[in-house]
Scaffold this active site. Sequence first.
Site, PDB file in Angstrom:
ATOM      1  N   ASP A  13       0.802  -1.228   0.000  1.00 39.15           N
ATOM      2  CA  ASP A  13       0.000   0.000   0.000  1.00 39.15           C
ATOM      3  C   ASP A  13       0.832   1.274   0.000  1.00 39.15           C
ATOM      4  OD1 ASP A  13      -2.165  -1.715   0.110  1.00 39.15           O
ATOM      5  OD2 ASP A  13      -2.278  -1.618   2.309  1.00 39.15           O
ATOM      6  N   LYS A  16       1.783   2.123  -5.134  1.00 36.51           N
ATOM      7  CA  LYS A  16       2.297   1.570  -6.396  1.00 36.51           C
ATOM      8  C   LYS A  16       1.367   1.890  -7.570  1.00 36.51           C
ATOM      9  CE  LYS A  16       2.302  -2.442  -4.346  1.00 36.51           C
ATOM     10  NZ  LYS A  16       2.097  -2.093  -2.918  1.00 36.51           N
ATOM     11  N   GLY A  40      -4.558  -4.282  -3.769  1.00 37.99           N
ATOM     12  CA  GLY A  40      -5.527  -3.242  -4.111  1.00 37.99           C
ATOM     13  C   GLY A  40      -4.715  -2.023  -4.497  1.00 37.99           C
ATOM     14  N   GLN A 224       2.022  -6.013  -3.210  1.00 34.02           N
ATOM     15  CA  GLN A 224       2.455  -6.107  -1.818  1.00 34.02           C
ATOM     16  C   GLN A 224       3.760  -5.317  -1.620  1.00 34.02           C
ATOM     17  OE1 GLN A 224       1.409  -9.492  -3.302  1.00 34.02           O
ATOM     18  NE2 GLN A 224      -0.531  -8.556  -2.822  1.00 34.02           N
ATOM     19  N   SER A 412       5.510  12.414  -3.742  1.00 29.55           N
ATOM     20  CA  SER A 412       4.077  12.449  -4.022  1.00 29.55           C
ATOM     21  C   SER A 412       3.374  13.209  -2.903  1.00 29.55           C
ATOM     22  CB  SER A 412       3.556  11.014  -4.126  1.00 29.55           C
ATOM     23  OG  SER A 412       2.152  11.011  -4.235  1.00 29.55           O
ATOM     24  N   VAL A 413       2.472  14.129  -3.300  1.00 27.45           N
ATOM     25  CA  VAL A 413       1.842  15.014  -2.311  1.00 27.45           C
ATOM     26  C   VAL A 413       0.318  14.931  -2.326  1.00 27.45           C
ATOM     27  CG1 VAL A 413       3.783  16.618  -2.178  1.00 27.45           C
ATOM     28  CG2 VAL A 413       2.054  16.943  -3.961  1.00 27.45           C
TER      29      VAL A 413
HETATM   30  P1  GDP Z   1      -0.741   0.314  -3.540  1.00 29.94           P
HETATM   31  O1  GDP Z   1      -1.343  -0.973  -3.073  1.00 29.94           O
HETATM   32  O2  GDP Z   1       0.731   0.379  -3.305  1.00 29.94           O
HETATM   33  O3  GDP Z   1      -1.104   0.653  -4.948  1.00 29.94           O
HETATM   34  O4  GDP Z   1      -1.368   1.451  -2.618  1.00 29.94           O
HETATM   35  P2  GDP Z   1      -2.913   1.576  -2.194  1.00 29.94           P
HETATM   36  O5  GDP Z   1      -3.677   2.064  -3.337  1.00 29.94           O
HETATM   37  O6  GDP Z   1      -3.380   0.348  -1.529  1.00 29.94           O
HETATM   38  O7  GDP Z   1      -2.816   2.656  -1.043  1.00 29.94           O
HETATM   39  C1  GDP Z   1      -2.291   3.907  -1.247  1.00 29.94           C
HETATM   40  C2  GDP Z   1      -3.377   4.948  -0.879  1.00 29.94           C
HETATM   41  O8  GDP Z   1      -2.790   6.220  -0.748  1.00 29.94           O
HETATM   42  C3  GDP Z   1      -4.417   5.092  -1.949  1.00 29.94           C
HETATM   43  O9  GDP Z   1      -5.639   5.440  -1.348  1.00 29.94           O
HETATM   44  C4  GDP Z   1      -3.903   6.263  -2.799  1.00 29.94           C
HETATM   45  O10 GDP Z   1      -4.944   6.944  -3.476  1.00 29.94           O
HETATM   46  C5  GDP Z   1      -3.300   7.117  -1.737  1.00 29.94           C
HETATM   47  N1  GDP Z   1      -2.128   7.923  -2.138  1.00 29.94           N
HETATM   48  C6  GDP Z   1      -1.133   7.600  -3.009  1.00 29.94           C
HETATM   49  N2  GDP Z   1      -0.189   8.569  -3.004  1.00 29.94           N
HETATM   50  C7  GDP Z   1      -0.595   9.503  -2.116  1.00 29.94           C
HETATM   51  C8  GDP Z   1      -0.032  10.727  -1.638  1.00 29.94           C
HETATM   52  O11 GDP Z   1       1.051  11.137  -2.012  1.00 29.94           O
HETATM   53  N3  GDP Z   1      -0.752  11.411  -0.703  1.00 29.94           N
HETATM   54  C9  GDP Z   1      -1.943  10.969  -0.230  1.00 29.94           C
HETATM   55  N4  GDP Z   1      -2.564  11.706   0.691  1.00 29.94           N
HETATM   56  N5  GDP Z   1      -2.505   9.823  -0.656  1.00 29.94           N
HETATM   57  C10 GDP Z   1      -1.822   9.095  -1.567  1.00 29.94           C
HETATM   58  P1  IMO Z   2      -0.884  -4.190  -2.254  1.00 31.12           P
HETATM   59  O1  IMO Z   2      -0.410  -4.743  -3.566  1.00 31.12           O
HETATM   60  C1  IMO Z   2      -1.036  -4.586   2.075  1.00 31.12           C
HETATM   61  C2  IMO Z   2      -1.147  -8.625   3.690  1.00 31.12           C
HETATM   62  C3  IMO Z   2      -2.418  -9.064   4.382  1.00 31.12           C
HETATM   63  C4  IMO Z   2      -1.859 -10.061   5.382  1.00 31.12           C
HETATM   64  C5  IMO Z   2      -0.731 -10.719   4.599  1.00 31.12           C
HETATM   65  C6  IMO Z   2      -1.113 -12.012   3.924  1.00 31.12           C
HETATM   66  O2  IMO Z   2      -2.184  -3.484  -2.328  1.00 31.12           O
HETATM   67  O3  IMO Z   2       0.193  -3.410  -1.583  1.00 31.12           O
HETATM   68  P2  IMO Z   2      -2.657 -12.768   1.910  1.00 31.12           P
HETATM   69  O4  IMO Z   2      -3.990 -12.271   1.453  1.00 31.12           O
HETATM   70  O5  IMO Z   2      -1.572 -12.590   0.911  1.00 31.12           O
HETATM   71  O6  IMO Z   2      -2.738 -14.148   2.472  1.00 31.12           O
HETATM   72  O7  IMO Z   2      -2.288 -11.822   3.163  1.00 31.12           O
HETATM   73  O8  IMO Z   2      -0.335  -9.784   3.613  1.00 31.12           O
HETATM   74  N1  IMO Z   2      -1.329  -8.138   2.312  1.00 31.12           N
HETATM   75  C7  IMO Z   2      -1.253  -6.851   1.976  1.00 31.12           C
HETATM   76  N2  IMO Z   2      -1.079  -5.750   2.736  1.00 31.12           N
HETATM   77  N3  IMO Z   2      -1.115  -4.469   0.738  1.00 31.12           N
HETATM   78  C8  IMO Z   2      -1.256  -5.567  -0.041  1.00 31.12           C
HETATM   79  O9  IMO Z   2      -1.203  -5.511  -1.388  1.00 31.12           O
HETATM   80  C9  IMO Z   2      -1.375  -6.825   0.573  1.00 31.12           C
HETATM   81  N4  IMO Z   2      -1.553  -8.089   0.131  1.00 31.12           N
HETATM   82  C10 IMO Z   2      -1.516  -8.872   1.202  1.00 31.12           C
HETATM   83  O10 IMO Z   2      -3.061  -7.979   5.006  1.00 31.12           O
HETATM   84  O11 IMO Z   2      -1.280  -9.363   6.451  1.00 31.12           O
HETATM   85 MG    MG Z   3      -2.868  -1.632  -1.833  1.00 33.48          MG
END
Ligand code: GDP
Ligand code: IMO
Ligand code: MG
Length: 423
Positions: A13, A16, A40, A224, A412-413
């Site tokens: 999270d 990416k 996600g 991840q 990123s902001v």
């Molecule tokens: P990913 O799994 O690595 O693609 O990240 P996620 O989408 O799960 O989580 C990142 C969250 O932070 C999302 O809700 C993005 O919209 C948000 N986000 C990404 N970059 C920034 C940033 O620079 N600032 C803020 N406030 N939110 C961000």
């Molecule tokens: P993105 O790509 C954050 C975490 C789960 C759990 C552990 C194992 O969005 O960064 P699993 O479902 O693989 O058996 O879960 O890994 N986990 C993540 N945490 N971002 C993810 O993906 C994750 N995918 C799995 O919360 O702790």
């Molecule tokens: Mg994510």
Amino acid sequence: MAVDLLLGLQWGDEGKGKIVDVLTKDYDIIARFQGGPNAGHTLEFDGIKHVLHTIPSGIFHENAMNIVGNGVVIDPVIFKKELDNLKKFNIDIKSKLLISRKAHLILPTHRLLDAASEAAKGKAKIGSTLKGIGPTYMDKTGRNGMRIGDLELDDWKEKYRALANKHEAMIGFYDVDIQYDLKDLESEFFAAVKELKSLTFIDSEEYLFKAQKEGKKILAEGAQGSLLDIDFGTYPFVTSSNTTAAGACTGLGVAPNKIGDVKGIFKAYTTRVGSGPFPTELFDEDGETMGRVGNEFGATTGRPRRCGWLDLVALKYAVQINGVTELMMMKGDVLSGFKKLKICTAYNYKGDVIKHLPYNIEPENVTPIYTEMEGWKKDLTQLTKPEELPPALNAYIDFLEKELEVPIKIVSVGPDRTQTIHR
Ligand code: GDP
Ligand code: IMO
Ligand code: MG
């Protein structure tokens, strides 16, 4: 032409999805190499927020081909929902999205097995997203799995039945109460498989080999993060694939000497969803503020993310394992308004001060040692140029670059595509 990588360096999270979307204009191909719908990936532009689980984050760009590589595990049911969500955007999915025949399939019973395994663990549960990731990779390495290419064979339903029957027997082995109606799950699954079969299946390693020869620019999108890597993460509280750079080689069939830039992405602080050790985790108002301002809720499960200060010990480890060549710092805007910021630069490990990630980072073994830095008040969300960044943020960035010995190229902001400062 080398293949560039984009990898999360923390517990996932990091942002990416946003950065892949920002970078796609410079690439011909975006390829996912591991993980599945446990991911996600969020991207935002034109006031719309999109969350992708299996589909690569380059899908909204006309110029790029998107590939789901052999290292990915695909749940047809979730995949169909993703496709349904994209329908209103008029994307020519059949020609813009290609799927590796060697990618493995998540069956409904894999999800049930995930639930049974977690329930049986009780308090020691991993905190899985319950998407069937672990059981599917177990079948892959156990040489029992079903692959996308199997769907092209006449007898795929027989293969499915045999595996699902075995899974049902295995669910019975766990002494837990899992309620399910397999008939319902199967009708949903078979309908989704039908839709999946209307897409284009390829031998993606061959496709990517040819693309490299033709000089196409390829970006591999990780899912991840490094601390969730099956080998190098906080085992057993990890996911079931190699999320680190080497995973891109096995998950796409790209040779190690063909890897180019390794782009490592991290948040200016740290978050984690699910169970497992997290040395810099905060249980106070500061952690609560990060969660609230950063809107830290899982994009896949909606669970609140645990929040804490930036952990440089863990980040250095990730930079090292992946051979990161450039860094991207996300969510700096979330830290605006903190009077003081802390960065963990070492651990007190059983009485010794150490600067590497040890085997065991449970709280009883590890206490973080912090360096304190001045915070900044300025709202960063409207900034577009590096010159506009406040001095205290520049000092924060300089400190990290010096410690990590890798340049931070993007700050990123905000969540939107445009809220991205290139340095
Ligand atoms: P990913 O799994 O690595 O693609 O990240 P996620 O989408 O799960 O989580 C990142 C969250 O932070 C999302 O809700 C993005 O919209 C948000 N986000 C990404 N970059 C920034 C940033 O620079 N600032 C803020 N406030 N939110 C961000
Ligand atoms: P993105 O790509 C954050 C975490 C789960 C759990 C552990 C194992 O969005 O960064 P699993 O479902 O693989 O058996 O879960 O890994 N986990 C993540 N945490 N971002 C993810 O993906 C994750 N995918 C799995 O919360 O702790
Ligand atoms: Mg994510």
